[in-house]
Structure formats: structure tokens, C-alpha cells
Design a protein around this motif. Structure first.
Motif, PDB file in Angstrom:
ATOM      1  N   PHE A  49      42.118  38.614  43.790  1.00  0.00           N
ATOM      2  CA  PHE A  49      41.876  39.695  44.753  1.00  0.00           C
ATOM      3  C   PHE A  49      41.468  39.052  46.087  1.00  0.00           C
ATOM      4  N   ASP A  50      41.569  39.845  47.127  1.00  0.00           N
ATOM      5  CA  ASP A  50      41.184  39.347  48.453  1.00  0.00           C
ATOM      6  C   ASP A  50      39.703  39.670  48.653  1.00  0.00           C
ATOM      7  N   PRO A  51      38.846  38.643  48.684  1.00  0.00           N
ATOM      8  CA  PRO A  51      37.403  38.908  48.774  1.00  0.00           C
ATOM      9  C   PRO A  51      37.027  39.650  50.050  1.00  0.00           C
ATOM     10  N   MET A  52      37.824  39.452  51.090  1.00  0.00           N
ATOM     11  CA  MET A  52      37.461  40.065  52.353  1.00  0.00           C
ATOM     12  C   MET A  52      37.720  41.576  52.346  1.00  0.00           C
ATOM     13  N   LEU A  54      32.156  34.028  44.055  1.00  0.00           N
ATOM     14  CA  LEU A  54      33.095  34.585  45.020  1.00  0.00           C
ATOM     15  C   LEU A  54      32.819  36.065  45.267  1.00  0.00           C
ATOM     16  N   ARG A  99      40.401  32.341  51.391  1.00  0.00           N
ATOM     17  CA  ARG A  99      40.423  33.541  52.228  1.00  0.00           C
ATOM     18  C   ARG A  99      39.083  33.686  52.973  1.00  0.00           C
ATOM     19  N   ILE A 100      37.983  33.387  52.277  1.00  0.00           N
ATOM     20  CA  ILE A 100      36.675  33.482  52.917  1.00  0.00           C
ATOM     21  C   ILE A 100      36.558  32.449  54.044  1.00  0.00           C
ATOM     22  N   ALA A 133      31.574  37.720  48.667  1.00  0.00           N
ATOM     23  CA  ALA A 133      32.437  38.716  49.315  1.00  0.00           C
ATOM     24  C   ALA A 133      31.624  39.913  49.767  1.00  0.00           C
ATOM     25  N   PHE A 166      38.315  31.886  47.762  1.00  0.00           N
ATOM     26  CA  PHE A 166      37.442  31.069  48.612  1.00  0.00           C
ATOM     27  C   PHE A 166      38.169  30.642  49.879  1.00  0.00           C
ATOM     28  N   THR A 187      42.208  32.718  41.367  1.00  0.00           N
ATOM     29  CA  THR A 187      41.397  33.726  42.041  1.00  0.00           C
ATOM     30  C   THR A 187      40.354  33.025  42.916  1.00  0.00           C
TER      31      THR A 187
END
Lengths: 132, 666
Positions: free
Chosen positions: A110-113, A18, B460-461, A22, B458, B453
Motif C-alpha cells: 500500500f502507499d503509506p502516504m 511503516l 515512498r516515505i 505513515a 519506505f 510492502t
């Protein structure tokens, strides 16, 4: 931020994937992953020079703080910035990690973006503090 | 010196004898005057004297035909006369012709002395103290028979003189006796056996409480004794008279005025020369005060014994070396020994070997001046098992501050130790459980958050990618479910921490309007999504800066707002903030969140702030949630010293409110 090199250390394969994804997708940097503290220290010992180390806290055998100590023993990495990633949200836990010499803490999930932005902000805050 | 020929030593002894008679300078007495009158008429002389020769004078106890009370010794015929042998008589027929006295002023004076005859007064101890003498102004002859007669009269005088001394001595002795009796409260009595006559000393009157001027009778004395004591007293008297035993007995008497006294009486018999019982002599002593003191002592001793005997605790008296001089009987049930089996053995013999050093150290300190100390030790029973005891030592010191004895009270604390042990184990278990819980929560947090997480990350992606409608819907649902699950986990962890008292509140200046704005921004999307209106109002009275924990206040506010949005289908949600001043530079802040939602029944409303409770069991299925949100809010508000509440009309809406006191800047 082309050429920005990140060493990411986490025992969880999904999180490694991930995190790498990201940074790749957002173009915020290039990630080199390590599945354990030993692997990370080996890579550093072999000459890897990351701009930043993202370090998971709870890992078997060698936890995040132990890896940090190991990194600081390497002459080339006394000042390499380290950011912890942890699932522990308590204030005192964050404070403990900061006291070890980290430049910041990222809370999981956490927000990967936005991870790249978050990390950059922490680094900037840190260098601001240092130059101040 | 006129007393020539006598050694000064002998003269000193003679003078002592004169003065010991205590007759010098006493008033004239008829018994002596009778004798001098008799003497003068018998010999037909004008002058007859009882003369006593003092250091430098002669003093007349009795005088006929003489005005002077005393004359100088050196002029006195008598000072010559007393140099005669004991009971001797000196005769001077004509002093004017006697070379010893011819120029004596008493002779040369007109009408001076011519004739003198003096019979020496010799005491029973052989001292010549003076004379019985006769004088005349004309010369006379004095026959041997006359001298003999004068000597006999002199003997009568000395007899009277010595009687005076004896009487005086007897009086002195009697007075001394009375004094001793009064001081020691001892009276004496004497029973003349043949006549039955009894004499009592003054102190007897005082002891028995009889007026001193009234005659006493044996019956009256007997009556002060109780009948039993009277019988014993009579029996004692019989034994004293018949067997010659010396006896003593103690009794309580009741005086005529009713006062009770404690006396001790004793008697012994006196035999005459033939061995017959002549008299019984007795003494009686008032020992009331002593008896009372003894009684107190005896009683307190008895009380102490009684206490020691009946106490479960063992009381021991120990010498400074640790050997016991007394052990109370309770030791039998504590250790299985009879007190006698332990007496004299050192205390450490009865203590577990591992505890002996500690005990010996305590004894050393107690002997060195430590007043008290307490030890918990294992005492050894006779059967070899041990029992936990607590021993309180106290040292007894003498006037010089040296430890003479140690009193130890030994208590069986095995039960207490057992309870303490259980408590300790329970506490250890609880602590271990609490530690385990903390570790578990920490681990769970990690273990749940790590996959979450990935789920949230993922998804979110995926959401950030270009997707077909179905794929997008799937990504959205995965992400939402992940976020909900994360909230649930956070709630559970939060509540656990609150329950464990592990939450501490911040105290920092903040603006409640900022808190309200942030919360509104977070919740606004959710509210607008449902087509609801949203309003917020902060009263002017609310201070711009207050001191508290803005993060926790936002958490509570978000929880209330989240519930309102969740349970409201039509209408809207409003927030109002008010403030009332409190003493000591504080403000009571009230935040109320009102909605036009489903509302709750009053019965259910009471339970809303309890953990895991929702108004309706079906709620969780319709609206989701753990039911922990309100419980966490209540805990946080109470931690801040405030309170929470809800007013609701089912079907019309609810108002959830909380009030907290907040500090104000200086």
C-alpha cells in the motif's frame, strides 16, 4: 483527525513500523502496534479503546480472522471497525474477509502516504452503508 | 311289452349287441340275399327273411317274398322266436290255430300268415339278435330235420353278419392307425419272412416320398438310405431276425425328389406258434422337424460350451443358495482350482472374508427377484492369495417368477484395478501437487509482497521527504525497482491462475470508452516521459454499452500499451477500437495498439504470445519484463472466446490486436 486511535496488528516488524510512520507523518492518527493476535487481544482486554483495528490476515498461531472472532467476543468491541490488510489480491479472498464482518480490505503493498485517506474512505463508505 | 320274460338288463345288452354289428339300415347285400333265396327254395315257401329285432321294430337285412323293409316289433313272430334259447328254432304250423298268434293282424289279414319257422341268429357272444325265418300262407308241417337244416342256414347268416362287424372293426382300426401314423409321422411295414413279401402303410410312402399309388419294392426303399446307413440297416435287420433284439437307428434319407429327411427306424420280429420267425414288423418315423429343433438346441449348447470353455472370463451357474452347478474351465487360470474341485461348494468359500457379507447380500437380493447386479470383490486363489474380480450376476426365473438359477460371469480385473489404482494415485499426486502449488503461490505472494510492502512503502516515505539529489535518486530507483518486482509477481500469479483454470470472467455492462480512458491515463505518464505522441480512436459503430469483463479488458489493453511504450523510442502509440455485429445480439470488438517501435521479425512474432518468450533474448536485459504479459493476454482473450495477433515490420513498428465477442444489453 487528532486523537484518532488505531490498533495495528501485524507480525512483520517492518510493516508495523511503516504503518505507524505513515499515520504519524500524515497526521491521520495515532497507531498502537501489536505483533500478534494475542498481544492485541490483551491490549483490548486491558481497556484499550481504538477507533479502528488494522488487522493483518496471514499471521502465525492466530490469523486475522481468528483475531477478529476474539475481538468480537469482547463486549466493548462488538462494533469496533476492523480493516484487514492482506497480500492476497484475489476477489474471492477479499469477499471472504468482508463476509467476516470487516469494514474494508487494504491490499499490500500500500502507499503509506495515502493510507490514512484510504482508511478514512473505507470507514465512511461503511458508515454510509450502515446509515443508508 | 313284447319282450316279456326277458329282464330289461338283458334286453339292453341284446340291443347293444344288435347295434354294435352296425348292420341295421345298411343296403341289401347279395351274400345275404343268396342265403334267403336258397332257404326259400329249399323249403318251398314263398317268403324267407333275415330279420333283426331292434328296440321297437324288426328290420330285414334280406327278404324274399316280402315288400316291407320293417314291421312293428309287437306284431313280429320273430320277437317271440328270439326268446328261444340260443340257436333255437320256433315252429308255428298254423298260426290261426295258435293262441299266441291267432289274432295277430298279420294272421287275420286276408292272405295272412299261417306257417312260420324261425331259427334264432345267436352271436358268438350269445345274444339272440334276430332270425332266419320262413313263412307261408298255408299251414305246413316242419320236421326236426327241417328245423336242423334251417338252423344250419341261420348259422351261415350269423357268420356273414359277424364277418360284417369284424370287417367294420378292422376297417375302423385301420383308419385309426392311418390317422395316428399321419399325425405322428410314423409308418409301419411288415416283412413276411418265408415269402419275402413286404407291405408298407401309406405313411411309409409319404415319409419316403413315393407316390402312394405305385407299388413299392424293398430295393426302392433301401435306395433312400445312404450306403453306410443301408449297411447298418441291413445289419440291424439281421440282428432282429436272428437274435430277436429290438433295435432302433437314426439315419438321414434322401427322397427320390432329393429332399433330405431325418428318420428313426425300429423293428422287431414276430414268431409263429412253433417259435419260428414268421415276420418282421417295423416302424419308421420322420423326425426331421424334431431333429432340427434338437440340432439347434445342441448347437447352441455347443456354442455356449465352446464360448464358456474358451473365454478368459469364468462362467458359472449357481443355485439360488450360492452353490455352483457349473463352472467353466477358465477358473483354473483365474483361481488355480479345477472346476470339479469347486463344484457344489458355496461361492462365498472362494471370496475374501471381508467381501463375503456383500456377496451373501447379493445372493439374497437375486433370490428375492433382483434381475442383475455386479460386484467387485477379492476372490481367493487355491494358493491363498487373492485376486480382484468383477462378477456380473444375472438371475434366471421360471414362469412363476421364482429364481431358479443365477448365472455369474467372473472377470479378472486385477490389471484394471491396478491401472485404476495408479490413476487414482496419479490424480491424488496431481491434486496434491496442485494444492501444493496453490499453497506455494499463496505463500509466495505473501512472502514476496510483505518485504515489497516495506521496500515500496519506505521508499515512498523517503520520496515524500526533503532529500538531497543523490538520496532522491536512490529513493526513486528503490521505489521503481519495487514496483517492477511487484508487476513481475502479479504476472506470475496471474498466469499460474490462468493455467490452473482458476480465473472466472465477469459479465457486466460497461462502456469500452471508459476502459480506454482509464488505461490511457495510467500509461500516459510513461509515454509522455519518453516524448512520444499518443492517440486513441473509437469507431462510431462501437456500442456504448456492452457486456463483459472490463477489468480484464483493461489489463490486456494496458499490457499492449505497456509493450508499445517500452519498445518505442521515437514516434508514438495509437489505439483504435472497432466493432462488427455478430448474431444473437453480440458484437465482435477489435482493439489494436500500433506503435512506431522496433518491430519484430515474422518468425519471432509467432512465438510472442507463448509464455516466457520475448522477441530477442537480449530484450529482457534491455527492456525488462517476464515475457508473461502477452501470454496472459492471449489466455484471457481466448478465455473470452476471442483471438490475438500481431503484424509487424522490423524497424518500423508493430500492431498488436485482439478481437473478442461481447454481449449487448437486451
Amino acid at each position: 483527525m487528532a486523537g484518532f486511535c488505531i490498533l495495528h496488528v501485524d507480525d512483520d516488524e517492518n510493516i508495523r513500523a511503516l504503518t505507524a510512520l505513515a499515520f504519524t507523518l500524515t497526521g491521520d492518527g495515532e497507531v498502537r502496534s501489536a505483533a500478534s493476535g494475542v498481544e492485541a487481544l490483551e491490549a483490548l482486554g486491558e481497556g484499550l479503546q481504538p477507533d479502528l483495528i488494522l488487522l493483518d490476515v496471514m499471521m502465525p498461531d492466530m490469523d486475522g480472522p481468528a483475531v477478529l472472532a476474539g475481538v468480537r467476543e469482547l463486549p466493548a468491541h462488538r462494533d469496533t471497525p476492523i480493516i484487514f490488510m492482506t497480500a492476497q489480491t484475489q476477489d474471492h479472498e477479499v469477499a471472504r474477509l468482508m463476509a467476516l464482518g470487516a469494514v474494508g480490505v487494504v491490499i499490500k503493498p500500500f502507499d503509506p502516504m495515502t493510507l490514512g485517506q484510504q482508511v478514512r474512505a473505507l470507514l465512511e463508505d461503511h458508515s454510509d452503508d450502515r446509515s443508508a | 311289452m313284447t319282450a316279456a320274460g326277458s329282464s330289461s338288463e338283458a334286453e339292453r345288452a341284446r340291443l347293444e349287441a344288435v347295434r354294435a354289428l352296425r348292420i341295421l339300415d345298411t343296403p341289401p347285400e347279395p351274400r345275404f340275399d343268396r342265403l334267403t333265396r336258397l332257404t326259400a327254395s329249399l323249403f318251398g315257401v314263398p317268403t324267407a327273411l333275415v330279420s333283426l329285432v331292434d328296440g321297437d321294430r324288426q328290420w330285414f337285412k334280406s327278404r324274399q317274398g316280402m315288400d316291407l323293409v320293417e314291421t312293428r316289433r309287437e306284431d313280429a313272430f320273430c320277437s317271440r322266436a328270439i326268446q328261444s334259447p340260443p340257436h333255437g328254432v320256433m315252429i308255428v304250423p298254423d298260426a290261426s290255430k295258435d293262441p299266441r298268434f291267432a289274432d295277430n293282424p298279420m294272421v287275420t289279414a286276408p292272405g295272412g300268415v299261417r306257417f312260420y319257422a324261425g331259427a334264432v341268429l345267436t352271436t358268438s357272444s350269445g345274444h339272440n339278435i334276430g332270425t332266419l325265418c320262413i313263412k307261408d300262407r298255408v299251414p305246413r308241417t316242419f320236421s326236426e330235420a327241417d328245423a336242423q337244416r334251417l338252423r344250419e342256414l341261420a348259422d351261415l347268416v350269423i357268420e356273414q353278419i359277424e364277418l360284417t362287424g369284424e370287417r367294420h372293426e378292422a376297417g375302423e382300426k385301420r383308419r385309426l392307425l392311418e390317422l395316428v401314423e399321419a399325425v405322428s409321422r410314423v409308418g409301419h411295414w411288415r416283412l413276411q419272412v418265408d415269402t419275402g413279401e413286404v407291405t408298407w402303410s401309406d405313411e411309409v410312402y409319404r415319409i419316403y416320398g413315393f407316390p402312394p399309388d405305385q407299388p413299392l419294392s424293398r430295393e426302392a426303399v433301401s435306395a433312400v438310405y445312404t450306403p453306410e446307413d443301408r449297411a447298418e440297416r441291413d445289419a440291424m435287420m439281421r440282428r432282429v431276425i436272428e437274435d430277436g433284439s429290438e433295435e432302433e437307428f437314426e439315419a438321414t434319407i434322401v427322397r427320390p425328389d432329393g429332399e433330405r429327411r431325418r428318420v428313426v427306424a425300429s423293428a422287431l420280429r414276430q414268431l409263429d406258434r412253433d417259435g419260428r420267425v414268421d415276420a418282421v414288423f417295423g416302424v419308421v418315423q420322420d423326425i426331421t422337424e424334431r431333429h432340427t429343433a434338437m440340432d439347434h438346441l445342441r448347437r447352441s449348447e455347443a456354442r455356449y460350451r465352446l464360448l464358456a470353455t474358451h473365454m478368459d472370463d469364468v462362467v458359472t451357474r449357481l443355485r439360488p443358495d450360492g452353490r455352483s452347478s457349473y463352472i467353466s474351465p477358465a477358473v483354473k487360470s483365474l483361481l488355480g482350482y479345477r472346476p470339479g474341485e469347486m463344484a457344489g461348494r458355496p461361492a462365498q468359500d472362494f471370496v475374501h472374508p471381508d467381501d463375503r457379507l456383500e456377496l451373501l447380500k447379493a445372493f439374497r437380493k437375486l433370490s428375492a427377484g433382483l434381475r442383475r447386479c455386479t460386484l467387485q470383490q477379492r476372490a481367493l486363489r487355491k494358493d491363498g492369495t487373492s485376486v480382484w474380480v468383477e462378477t456380473s450376476f444375472q438371475s434366471v426365473i421360471d414362469e412363476a417368477g421364482a429364481t431358479v438359477e443365477i448365472i455369474a460371469v467372473i472377470r479378472d480385473i486385477s490389471e484394471r484395478r491396478h491401472l485404476e489404482e495408479e490413476l487414482r494415485e496419479a490424480r491424488d499426486r496431481a491434486e496434491a501437487a496442485s494444492d501444493a502449488k496453490s499453497r506455494f503461490l499463496s505463500n509466495m505472494s505473501h512472502e514476496l509482497r510483505t518485504p515489497l510492502t516495506s521496500v515500496i512503502g519506505f521508499s515512498r516515505i523517503l520520496q515524500a521527504r526533503e532529500l538531497g539529489p543523490v538520496e532522491r535518486q536512490c529513493a526513486d530507483r528503490i521505489n521503481l525497482a519495487g514496483e517492477i518486482l511487484l508487476t513481475v509477481i502479479n504476472d506470475i500469479l496471474d498466469y499460474s491462475k490462468l493455467e490452473a483454470g482458476a480465473v472466472s470472467l465477469e459479465q457486466r455492462p460497461f462502456d469500452i470508452r471508459t476502459v480506454l480512458k482509464e488505461a490511457g491515463e495510467i500509461i500516459l505518464g510513461q509515454i509522455e516521459e519518453k516524448g512520444l505522441w499518443y492517440s486513441q480512436d473509437v469507431a462510431e459503430a462501437v456500442p456504448p454499452t456492452m457486456i463483459g469483463d472490463p477489468g480484464r479488458l483493461r489489463q490486456i489493453l494496458l499490457n499492449f500499451l505497456g509493450n508499445a511504450a517500452k519498445f518505442t523510442g521515437r514516434g508514438g502509440v495509437s489505439v483504435t477500437v472497432g466493432a462488427t455485429p455478430l448474431p444473437e445480439n453480440r458484437t465482435q470488438v477489435r482493439i489494436a495498439v500500433s506503435d512506431t517501435g522496433v518491430g519484430v521479425e515474422p518468425e519471432a512474432a509467432k512465438l510472442l504470445f507463448e509464455r516466457f518468450v520475448q522477441a530477442d533474448q537480449s530484450t529482457s536485459r534491455r527492456f525488462g519484463g517476464t515475457g508473461l504479459g502477452l501470454a496472459i493476454s492471449r489466455e484471457l482473450v481466448e478465455l473470452m472466446g476471442g483471438k490475438v495477433g500481431v503484424e509487424s515490420v522490423p524497424g518500423q513498428g508493430s500492431t498488436f490486436w485482439f478481437e473478442v465477442p461481447l454481449g449487448l444489453p437486451e
